[in-house]
Scaffold this active site. Structure first.
Site, short mmCIF file in Angstrom:
data_model
loop_
_atom_site.label_atom_id
_atom_site.label_comp_id
_atom_site.label_asym_id
_atom_site.label_seq_id
_atom_site.Cartn_x
_atom_site.Cartn_y
_atom_site.Cartn_z
N ASP A 356 0.83 -1.21 0.00
CA ASP A 356 0.00 0.00 0.00
C ASP A 356 0.87 1.27 0.00
OD1 ASP A 356 -2.67 1.22 0.32
OD2 ASP A 356 -1.94 1.81 2.30
N GLU A 385 1.84 0.32 -4.92
CA GLU A 385 0.85 1.32 -5.32
C GLU A 385 1.51 2.70 -5.39
OE1 GLU A 385 -3.41 3.16 -3.75
OE2 GLU A 385 -1.80 2.70 -2.35
#
Length: 643
Positions: A356, A385
Site C-alpha cells: 500500500d 501502489e
C-alpha cells in the site's frame, strides 16, 4: 459431594497454574515465572534463510532491566538493545546454518534475581525459497474487499471486546460482516470465472472505533481480525487456493498503522513514529486539526531539485490523523516491518505482496524492504501502489529502471495508473488526431521506458476509485471494450470484485463506502445472487458471461501471457492490437463507430493472416481473414487463430 470435588479441582488447577517454580542454587532460591511475556515478535521463526539474523521485539513491564539468555545449539545472542521505554528489549539473534528446528527457552534474569522465561520456536520451512513463485503476466487477479464480499461465518460478525461492536449493512462505512470463510466458500466461482490469483485488502486486526472495515488501519501486525476469522482460516484459504492452482496475494502496509495499535500506548522509542512529539503533546486532545499531514507531493522522491522541507513533509507527514506514520529510519522499526513481511510469506505460503501507498515510506527503506524479500525469494512478486498518472514516476519504482540518481527499488511490479487513465479517456473522448483511441496507442507506446512493462499491473478500477461502469457512464459496450483491452495487453491484470456484474457507484461519485458495496449473493437473504445468477438483469448476465469467456481464454493463451505485441495507429475510429506466438495470434479490434463500417485489411498485411480462419473468443463464431472486415456496430472484437 460432586460439587465439592469440582471446587477442589478448580482450586488445585488455579493454584498450580499461578504457582511459581522454585529452582535451587548454591546460595538462594530463585523464582522462575511460568507465565509467558506480554509480547515476543515475531511469534516464531524458521531455519534455512539466507539471512541468518533475527531481531526479537520483547514487550513486558520493566523488561529492559533483565538480561536474556538462550541455550540452544546454533542460536546465539549477538546484541541486546533497550528502548526509550523501560518495557522493551530488542534481541539480535544469529541462527547458524546447522541449527535444527525446535523449541527453546529465552530466560530473562532481573537484577534482583527474579527470572522470567519465554519458549520460542524455530520451525522447518515447508518448501524451498525458489518454490515461492509470484504473479506474472499470465495471471488475472481478483481484488476483494473481504468485509463486502461474502459473510461465510455469522458467528464472527460481532465482538463485544472490540471498539466497533455492531454490524450495519445500511451504513456504507460500517462493518457488513464479510469474512475469510466467505472468500473460501466461493473459490469455485472465482476460479470458474477465470481468475488465477486473489488479492484481499488487509484482514489483519483494525480495532478502531469506526470506519476501519477496509483493513488499512492495522492495530496488530501479527493478528488476524477476528471479524474476518482466524489465522487458521486464513491459512486454509491459501491452502484451498493452491489446490486450484491459484495464488494468494497479501495486501501489506509499511507506511502506517492504526491509531489504536497496541504500541501507541507505550512507544518503544522517541522516534518510533514520525512527528511523534506532536502526537504525544496533543494525545489528550487528538484531532485531525492537531495532526501534521503529509503534503502528498509524491514527486519529491524523484525530483532532483526538491527541497528537504518538501521531502520531509511528504514522507514524514501522517496519511490521516487516524493512521500514525511509521518511522522506517529507526532501524528497529525497519527490521520489524521486513521480518513481518517474511513471516507472512512463510505462514501463508504467499504468491505475492501488494504494498500500500508505496512512495510514502522512507524510500531507502523501501529499497531495503523489497531487496530483503527478493533476496530470500528470487521468484516472488511484489506490486507497489504509486497513484500517479505520470509514467515516469511509475517507471522509477520498478527494478532495473536505471534511475539517474542510482536508486534501485528491487520492486518487481507497479500499478499502472497512467494506462488505466489513458484507457478511460480513449473510450470516452470523441475521436480526433490527439484524442480518443490515440490515448491507448501512445500510452502503450510508453512501454519503451519501463524495465519490465509486462510485469506492471493494469486494472479498470480498485477499492479507492469509481467503479469502471461509473467511470464509463454506465455504458456496457465501453466497459467491455475497456476490459478486453486490459486483458489483452502485456500486463498483469487485476479486476475488482463485482465488475463482472456491473457494480457501480454513480449515485455517489468518489464515495469509498459505495465503491466497496456488498457483492450480491454474499449474504443470506440477498434478493440478487451473482454467484448463481439469480436476480441479475440482462446486462449483468451479459457482462458476467463476457468476462468469463475472455478470462478463461486468457488463462491458457501463451500469446497473451508472453507473446510479441504489435499494434497499429488508430484508423477510421478503430484500433487494432495483436499478440503473437508461433502457435497463436490473438487480435483485438476496438471500434468506436456507431454505424457499420468496412475496414480494408491490407493495412495489416504484415500480420500474415490472409486466408486464415479465426474464432471469436466470446461468441465462438469463425471468420476467414480476407481483404476486408465489416464491423456492424460499436464495440470490441476479440479473435484467435487457436480454433
Amino acid at each position: 459431594m460432586k460439587g465439592s470435588v469440582s471446587l477442589l479441582c478448580l482450586f488445585l488447577i488455579a493454584f498450580t497454574s499461578c504457582k511459581k517454580e522454585e529452582k535451587h542454587t548454591d546460595n538462594a532460591i530463585v523464582e522462575v515465572s511460568n507465565s509467558t511475556l506480554e509480547r515476543v515478535e515475531p511469534p516464531h521463526w524458521w531455519i534455512g534463510f539466507k539471512n541468518t539474523k533475527l531481531q526479537l521485539l520483547v514487550k513486558e513491564d520493566g523488561i529492559s532491566e533483565a538480561k536474556p539468555e538462550i541455550s540452544y545449539s546454533g542460536v546465539s545472542i549477538e546484541k541486546v538493545s533497550k528502548g526509550t521505554s523501560p518495557n522493551y528489549l530488542f534481541i539480535d539473534v544469529n541462527i547458524a546454518e546447522h541449527t535444527k528446528a525446535g523449541k527453546f527457552d529465552i530466560v530473562f534474569t532481573f537484577e534482583n534475581g527474579t527470572k522470567k522465561q519465554h519458549t520460542y520456536e524455530l520451525k522447518a520451512r515447508e518448501k524451498s525459497a525458489d518454490a515461492y513463485v509470484g504473479f506474472n503476466s499470465s495471471d488475472a487477479v481478483y481484488l476483494i474487499t473481504p468485509d463486502r464480499f461474502a459473510n461465510g461465518d455469522t458467528s464472527n460478525d460481532e465482538f463485544a471486546s472490540l471498539k466497533e461492536k455492531k454490524l450495519n449493512r445500511k451504513n456504507d462505512y460500517s462493518r457488513h460482516g464479510g469474512d475469510i470463510t466467505g472468500i473460501t466458500n466461493h473459490l469455485d466461482y472465482i476460479n470458474d470465472m477465470g481468475f488465477t490469483a486473489i488479492w484481499p485488502t488487509p484482514v489483519l486486526i483494525n480495532d478502531m472505533p469506526e470506519s476501519s472495515y477496509h483493513g488499512y488501519a492495522i492495530t496488530d501486525f501479527y493478528q488476524v481480525d477476528s471479524r474476518f476469522g482466524t489465522l487458521e482460516e486464513y491459512k486454509n484459504l491459501s491452502s484451498e487456493m493452491k489446490k486450484k492452482g491459484m495464488k494468494l496475494i497479501m495486501d501489506q502496509v509499511a507506511n502506517h498503522c492504526g491509531l489504536e495499535h497496541w504500541w501507541m500506548k507505550d512507544l518503544p522509542f522517541n522516534d518510533w513514529v514520525n512527528n511523534q512529539k506532536n502526537y504525544e503533546d496533543n494525545i489528550d486532545n487528538w484531532t485531525w486539526e492537531k495532526n501534521i499531514n503529509s503534503n502528498h507531493r509524491r514527486t519529491t522522491n524523484q525530483d532532483l531539485y526538491a527541497s528537504e522541507n518538501d521531502k520531509k513533509g511528504f514522507s514524514e507527514g501522517w496519511f490521516v490523523a487516524a493512521m500514525p506514520d511509521l518511522n522506517q529510519r529507526n532501524p528497529f522499526m525497519a527490521k520489524y516491518i521486513i521480518q513481518n513481511s517474511i513471516w507472512w510469506i512463510e505462514t501463508l505460503q504467499l504468491g505475492g505482496i501488494r504494498q500500500d501507498t508505496y512512495p510514502y515510506p522512507d524510500k531507502n527503506f523501501m529499497s531495503d524492504w523489497s531487496g530483503a524479500i527478493m533476496e530470500e525469494y528470487p521468484n516472488f512478486s511484489i506490486v507497489g501502489e504509486e497513484w500517479s498518472l505520470n509514467p515516469l514516476l511509475i517507471r522509477y519504482w520498478q527494478k532495473g529502471a536505471d534511475n539517474k540518481d542510482g536508486y534501485e527499488s528491487h520492486l518487481t511490479s507497479a500499478m499502472d495508473f497512467p494506462m488505466q487513465s489513458n484507457i478511460v479517456q480513449a473510450l470516452k473522448e470523441k475521436e480526433s488526431w490527439d484524442k480518443g483511441l490515440v490515448k491507448v496507442y501512445e500510452g502503450l507506446a510508453n512501454d519503451f521506458a519501463y524495465a519490465d512493462p509486462e510485469k506492471l499491473m493494469i486494472f479498470p478500477d480498485n477499492h479507492d476509485m469509481d467503479r469502471i461502469f461509473t467511470q464509463l457512464n454506465e455504458d456496457l459496450t465501453l466497459t467491455k471494450m475497456a476490459l478486453s483491452y486490459m486483458l489483452t495487453i502485456p500486463r498483469v491484470a487485476q479486476i475488482y470484485y463485482g465488475t463482472e456484474v456491473l457494480i457501480q457507484n454513480t449515485a455517489k461519485p468518489h464515495d469509498h463506502g459505495l465503491i466497496r458495496t456488498d457483492f450480491p449473493g454474499g449474504w443470506e437473504g440477498d434478493i440478487t445472487n451473482a454467484f448463481n445468477g439469480e436476480g441479475l438483469n440482462t446486462d449483468q448476465k451479459e457482462m458476467q458471461s463476457f468476462l468469463k469467456k475472455v478470462l478463461n481464454h486468457r488463462k491458457n493463451s501463451k500469446a497473451i501471457h508472453d507473446g510479441k505485441t504489435i499494434h497499429f495507429a488508430p484508423f477510421m475510429n478503430t484500433y487494432f492490437l495483436f499478440r503473437v506466438t508461433n502457435d497463436e495470434t490473438v487480435m483485438l479490434i476496438l471500434n468506436k463507430n456507431d454505424k457499420p463500417i468496412t475496414i480494408d485489411l491490407k493495412r495489416y498485411a504484415e500480420m500474415d493472416l490472409s486466408g486464415k480462419q479465426l474464432k471469436n473468443i466470446v461468441t465462438g463464431e469463425s471468420i476467414i481473414w480476407g481483404d476486408d472486415i465489416k464491423l456492424d456496430k460499436k464495440g470490441c472484437l476479440l479473435l484467435t487463430t487457436k480454433l
